[in-house]
Design a protein around this motif. Structure first.
Motif, PDB file in Angstrom:
ATOM      1  N   GLN A  13      35.080  19.243  20.193  1.00 12.07           N
ATOM      2  CA  GLN A  13      35.854  18.621  21.262  1.00 12.07           C
ATOM      3  C   GLN A  13      36.966  17.760  20.665  1.00 12.07           C
ATOM      4  OE1 GLN A  13      33.192  16.478  23.873  1.00 12.07           O
ATOM      5  NE2 GLN A  13      32.412  18.366  24.790  1.00 12.07           N
ATOM      6  N   PRO A  14      38.011  17.525  21.434  1.00  6.11           N
ATOM      7  CA  PRO A  14      39.087  16.646  20.954  1.00  6.11           C
ATOM      8  C   PRO A  14      38.536  15.299  20.505  1.00  6.11           C
ATOM      9  CG  PRO A  14      39.767  17.756  22.950  1.00  6.11           C
ATOM     10  CD  PRO A  14      38.309  18.090  22.763  1.00  6.11           C
ATOM     11  N   GLU A  16      36.828  14.809  17.766  1.00  5.85           N
ATOM     12  CA  GLU A  16      35.727  14.988  16.835  1.00  5.85           C
ATOM     13  C   GLU A  16      36.230  15.372  15.443  1.00  5.85           C
ATOM     14  OE1 GLU A  16      32.057  16.099  19.837  1.00  5.85           O
ATOM     15  OE2 GLU A  16      33.011  17.714  18.705  1.00  5.85           O
ATOM     16  N   SER A 124      38.557  22.115  21.780  1.00  7.82           N
ATOM     17  CA  SER A 124      38.669  22.280  23.227  1.00  7.82           C
ATOM     18  C   SER A 124      37.585  21.486  23.922  1.00  7.82           C
ATOM     19  CB  SER A 124      38.556  23.760  23.598  1.00  7.82           C
ATOM     20  OG  SER A 124      38.546  23.918  25.004  1.00  7.82           O
ATOM     21  N   SER A 125      37.929  20.962  25.081  1.00 13.02           N
ATOM     22  CA  SER A 125      36.920  20.262  25.879  1.00 13.02           C
ATOM     23  C   SER A 125      36.280  21.207  26.884  1.00 13.02           C
ATOM     24  CB  SER A 125      37.564  19.073  26.595  1.00 13.02           C
ATOM     25  OG  SER A 125      38.669  19.500  27.369  1.00 13.02           O
TER      26      SER A 125
END
Length: 125
Positions: A13-14, A16, A124-125
């Protein structure tokens, strides 16, 4: 046979972090600079970072400076790319490659002797 092989990619995820590894074989790892390059979908090869032969000099593209860190472990014949604060625009296939000489370069994504198969990084979330 001169080879380099990347590992460590994945989906994050963004914000991280992720660490890529590049295992080298078939040549004197401590004598050559190494580079990381990446290719996003539909785009050309983009230079990311370099480390010189003895590991005391690194260069980074403006897009990753301050977030990505390159290092090498001569005893393990391995180079690393620590990627922090990942962004969706970092999504790409990441490749490591052996430079022809011992000096770290800035840019020149297409100057290398051998390149690995790549590892996918998706942010990506």
């Amino acid at each position: 046979q001169v080879q380099v092989m990347e590992s460590g990619g994945g989906l994050v995820q963004p914000g991280e972090s992720l660490r890529l590894s590049c295992a080298a074989s078939g040549f004197s790892f401590s004598r050559y600079a190494m580079t990381w390059v990446r290719q996003a979908p539909g785009k050309g090869l983009e230079w990311v970072s370099d480390v010189n032969a003895n590991g005391d000099t690194t260069h980074y593209s403006d897009s990753v400076k301050g977030r990505f860190f390159t290092s090498r472990d001569v005893a393990k014949n391995t180079m690393y790319l620590q990627m922090n604060s990942l962004k969706p625009e970092d999504t790409a296939v990441y490749y490591c490659a052996k430079r022809p000489g011992d000096r770290a370069l800035e840019g020149y994504a297409d100057i290398y002797d051998v390149r690995g198969q790549g590892t996918q990084v998706t942010v990506s979330s």
